[in-house]
Design an enzyme around this catalytic site. Structure first.
Site, PDB file in Angstrom:
ATOM      1  N   ARG A  17     104.200  44.257  25.195  1.00 18.79           N
ATOM      2  CA  ARG A  17     102.890  44.296  25.841  1.00 18.79           C
ATOM      3  C   ARG A  17     103.063  44.585  27.337  1.00 18.79           C
ATOM      4  O   ARG A  17     104.171  44.596  27.842  1.00 18.79           O
ATOM      5  CB  ARG A  17     102.131  42.982  25.612  1.00 18.79           C
ATOM      6  CG  ARG A  17     102.953  41.711  25.893  1.00 18.79           C
ATOM      7  CD  ARG A  17     102.140  40.638  26.518  1.00 18.79           C
ATOM      8  NE  ARG A  17     101.575  41.063  27.777  1.00 18.79           N
ATOM      9  CZ  ARG A  17     102.256  41.111  28.925  1.00 18.79           C
ATOM     10  NH1 ARG A  17     103.520  40.775  28.991  1.00 18.79           N
ATOM     11  NH2 ARG A  17     101.662  41.504  30.042  1.00 18.79           N
ATOM     12  N   GLY A  18     101.894  44.785  28.016  1.00 15.19           N
ATOM     13  CA  GLY A  18     101.925  45.178  29.423  1.00 15.19           C
ATOM     14  C   GLY A  18     102.006  46.698  29.458  1.00 15.19           C
ATOM     15  O   GLY A  18     102.830  47.303  28.746  1.00 15.19           O
ATOM     16  N   ALA A  20     103.101  49.140  31.347  1.00 20.00           N
ATOM     17  CA  ALA A  20     104.332  49.897  31.624  1.00 20.00           C
ATOM     18  C   ALA A  20     105.314  49.759  30.473  1.00 20.00           C
ATOM     19  O   ALA A  20     105.916  50.747  30.026  1.00 20.00           O
ATOM     20  CB  ALA A  20     104.967  49.405  32.922  1.00 20.00           C
ATOM     21  N   ARG A  57      97.019  50.416  20.965  1.00 13.95           N
ATOM     22  CA  ARG A  57      96.171  49.705  21.932  1.00 13.95           C
ATOM     23  C   ARG A  57      95.465  50.772  22.770  1.00 13.95           C
ATOM     24  O   ARG A  57      96.112  51.595  23.419  1.00 13.95           O
ATOM     25  CB  ARG A  57      97.013  48.760  22.798  1.00 13.95           C
ATOM     26  CG  ARG A  57      97.660  47.662  21.951  1.00 13.95           C
ATOM     27  CD  ARG A  57      98.173  46.545  22.806  1.00 13.95           C
ATOM     28  NE  ARG A  57      97.105  45.744  23.384  1.00 13.95           N
ATOM     29  CZ  ARG A  57      97.296  44.849  24.346  1.00 13.95           C
ATOM     30  NH1 ARG A  57      98.496  44.671  24.860  1.00 13.95           N
ATOM     31  NH2 ARG A  57      96.295  44.135  24.810  1.00 13.95           N
ATOM     32  N   CYS A 121      97.445  37.461  34.893  1.00 17.73           N
ATOM     33  CA  CYS A 121      98.155  38.072  33.774  1.00 17.73           C
ATOM     34  C   CYS A 121      99.644  38.222  34.095  1.00 17.73           C
ATOM     35  O   CYS A 121     100.209  37.385  34.834  1.00 17.73           O
ATOM     36  CB  CYS A 121      97.513  39.402  33.392  1.00 17.73           C
ATOM     37  SG  CYS A 121      98.028  39.972  31.742  1.00 17.73           S
ATOM     38  N   ASP A 190      96.003  48.371  33.952  1.00 18.47           N
ATOM     39  CA  ASP A 190      96.143  49.083  32.681  1.00 18.47           C
ATOM     40  C   ASP A 190      95.683  50.516  32.834  1.00 18.47           C
ATOM     41  O   ASP A 190      96.199  51.414  32.179  1.00 18.47           O
ATOM     42  CB  ASP A 190      95.361  48.382  31.569  1.00 18.47           C
ATOM     43  CG  ASP A 190      96.276  47.434  30.837  1.00 18.47           C
ATOM     44  OD1 ASP A 190      96.527  46.351  31.386  1.00 18.47           O
ATOM     45  OD2 ASP A 190      96.784  47.808  29.763  1.00 18.47           O
ATOM     46  N   ASN A 200      91.933  46.159  34.072  1.00 14.05           N
ATOM     47  CA  ASN A 200      93.067  45.235  33.941  1.00 14.05           C
ATOM     48  C   ASN A 200      92.619  44.025  33.130  1.00 14.05           C
ATOM     49  O   ASN A 200      91.453  43.932  32.717  1.00 14.05           O
ATOM     50  CB  ASN A 200      93.566  44.830  35.334  1.00 14.05           C
ATOM     51  CG  ASN A 200      94.909  44.127  35.293  1.00 14.05           C
ATOM     52  OD1 ASN A 200      95.849  44.600  34.641  1.00 14.05           O
ATOM     53  ND2 ASN A 200      95.031  42.993  35.947  1.00 14.05           N
ATOM     54  N   LYS A 201      93.537  43.105  32.901  1.00 11.55           N
ATOM     55  CA  LYS A 201      93.288  41.936  32.054  1.00 11.55           C
ATOM     56  C   LYS A 201      91.938  41.297  32.318  1.00 11.55           C
ATOM     57  O   LYS A 201      91.532  41.148  33.473  1.00 11.55           O
ATOM     58  CB  LYS A 201      94.417  40.918  32.286  1.00 11.55           C
ATOM     59  CG  LYS A 201      94.375  39.662  31.456  1.00 11.55           C
ATOM     60  CD  LYS A 201      94.275  39.894  29.971  1.00 11.55           C
ATOM     61  CE  LYS A 201      95.359  40.774  29.418  1.00 11.55           C
ATOM     62  NZ  LYS A 201      95.019  41.349  28.085  1.00 11.55           N
ATOM     63  N   LYS A 226      99.356  55.361  35.471  1.00 13.62           N
ATOM     64  CA  LYS A 226      98.265  54.466  35.045  1.00 13.62           C
ATOM     65  C   LYS A 226      96.894  55.106  35.327  1.00 13.62           C
ATOM     66  O   LYS A 226      95.860  54.558  34.978  1.00 13.62           O
ATOM     67  CB  LYS A 226      98.336  53.133  35.808  1.00 13.62           C
ATOM     68  CG  LYS A 226      99.648  52.378  35.686  1.00 13.62           C
ATOM     69  CD  LYS A 226      99.703  51.556  34.445  1.00 13.62           C
ATOM     70  CE  LYS A 226     100.970  50.743  34.301  1.00 13.62           C
ATOM     71  NZ  LYS A 226     101.106  49.638  35.222  1.00 13.62           N
TER      72      LYS A 226
HETATM   73  C1  RUB Z   1      98.630  43.214  30.441  1.00 13.31           C
HETATM   74  C2  RUB Z   1      97.905  43.449  31.725  1.00 13.31           C
HETATM   75  C3  RUB Z   1      98.744  43.793  32.918  1.00 13.31           C
HETATM   76  C4  RUB Z   1      98.832  45.311  33.031  1.00 13.31           C
HETATM   77  C5  RUB Z   1      99.852  45.737  34.059  1.00 13.31           C
HETATM   78  O1  RUB Z   1      97.764  43.062  29.339  1.00 13.31           O
HETATM   79  O2  RUB Z   1      96.698  43.425  31.803  1.00 13.31           O
HETATM   80  O3  RUB Z   1      98.164  43.296  34.086  1.00 13.31           O
HETATM   81  O4  RUB Z   1      99.191  45.875  31.783  1.00 13.31           O
HETATM   82  O5  RUB Z   1     101.133  45.392  33.663  1.00 13.31           O
HETATM   83  P1  RUB Z   1      98.365  42.799  27.885  1.00 13.31           P
HETATM   84  P2  RUB Z   1     102.393  46.270  34.098  1.00 13.31           P
HETATM   85  O6  RUB Z   1      99.228  41.577  27.962  1.00 13.31           O
HETATM   86  O7  RUB Z   1      97.153  42.593  27.025  1.00 13.31           O
HETATM   87  O8  RUB Z   1      99.152  44.024  27.479  1.00 13.31           O
HETATM   88  O9  RUB Z   1     102.405  46.303  35.593  1.00 13.31           O
HETATM   89  O10 RUB Z   1     103.587  45.548  33.528  1.00 13.31           O
HETATM   90  O11 RUB Z   1     102.213  47.623  33.506  1.00 13.31           O
END
Ligand code: RUB
Length: 315
Positions: A17-18, A20, A57, A121, A190, A200-201, A226
């Site tokens: 998840r996340g 990136a 997703r 998050c 996101d 974002n979250k 992004k």
């Molecule tokens: C994760 C989320 C993070 C962004 C950025 O949501 O909202 O703030 O994805 O993360 P989820 P990054 O847990 O539902 O995937 O900087 O690691 O891309």
């Protein structure tokens, strides 16, 4: 295709998840798939794999950008196409890694020694900035929200402690209570739309609103992959809505209690002070330029390469 289906399941169930990490993982999956796809049906099989990964997703535009970057492979014969897809996947993975390192370097300069930083998050780019600030000897403290319903804030708190950074975990509804103690807010992304809004979250927009009311800088750490090309052509970013069971126990649901569980929300650009990208610290108004010049392709071209209108059906 088995490995692709397994990878897609890992993204869906949030084992990976996340934004990136999802993009990097999808790029790696597609790279491995390109090595094994058949000579006879290479293009068709690559498209099927791309669709399966895209269908996991919907909100993380980084996933779309990763897949469409790789799916622009070219070549006269299959072997050339295969090698080009592999090379493009590797390029994308390096883009992610370099961008996060550079964001750490640039973003660290925006964090003053002795600062209290609030985050929401779990963002790897935010972590990169905080890690760099700590390594440079700055004394920082972080206030991390729990980030219900999936508790990504606990991950953030754990990762920060592993780095030796002071961290306080708070419930999401305590953001206003603690805002006076905070010097700045720093969150990940996101997606960034063509008009500079942040996706974002869920809960990010409330924090931005409170930060604005309290005159606290609200900063976003976002790699340029992004930014959403499709929004330039009028499409809206889909906000993922997840299962009710993440929010309420079954006995409550059995009583007929309705639950809404959007995973992300939209923060308008007027609440955002800066976006820290790997090409510099920019304002949200520059999103258009990033999409046109950095991503450098049109969504219309993408529609031809991977037919996203069939997103839901994998044939
Ligand atoms: C994760 C989320 C993070 C962004 C950025 O949501 O909202 O703030 O994805 O993360 P989820 P990054 O847990 O539902 O995937 O900087 O690691 O891309």
């Amino acid at each position: 295709m088995k490995d692709v289906l397994e990878a897609a399941e890992k993204i869906k169930n949030m084992e990976v998840r996340g934004a990136a990490r999802i993009a990097k993982f999808a790029a790696l999956t597609l790279k491995n798939f390109a090595k094994t796809a058949s000579d006879e049906n290479f293009d068709h099989e690559m498209r099927e794999a791309a669709k399966i990964l895209l269908n996991t997703r919907p909100t993380a535009v980084s996933l779309y950008n990763a897949i469409s970057y790789i799916m622009r492979y070219t070549g006269k014969i299959v072997e050339e196409k295969r090698q080009d897809a592999i090379r493009k996947a590797e390029e994308f993975i390096s883009w992610v890694e370099n961008a996060q390192r550079i964001i750490g370097e640039i973003g660290e300069r925006r964090i003053r020694d002795g600062s209290v930083v609030m985050t929401h998050c779990n963002s790897s780019s935010v972590l990169s900035i905080l890690k760099r600030a700590h390594e440079k000897g700055k004394k920082i403290e972080v206030i991390a929200t729990e980030s219900r319903p999936r508790w990504q804030g606990r991950l953030t708190a754990r990762q920060l402690r592993e780095l030796g950074i002071e961290v306080t975990l708070i419930v999401d509804s305590a953001v206003r209570y603690f805002m006076n103690d905070v010097d700045c807010v720093l969150v990940g992304a996101d997606a960034i739309t063509a008009n500079g809004a942040l996706i974002n979250k869920i809960g990010t927009s409330q924090i931005a609103l409170i930060a604005k009311e309290s005159r606290k800088p609200f900063m976003v750490a976002a790699e340029t992959y992004k930014f959403s090309p499709k929004t330039l052509y009028g499409e809206l970013v889909d906000i993922e809505e997840r299962d009710a069971e993440e929010v309420a126990p079954k006995d409550l649901l059995d009583l007929g209690v309705k639950v809404r569980n959007p995973a992300f929300d939209v923060t308008p650009r007027s609440y955002i002070d800066v976006i820290i990208t790997e090409i510099g610290v920019i304002t949200p108004e520059m999103a258009y330029i990033v999409i046109k010049e950095r991503l450098g392709y049109s969504a219309v071209e993408d529609e031809i390469k991977i037919d996203l209108s069939h997103f839901d059906e994998v044939d």
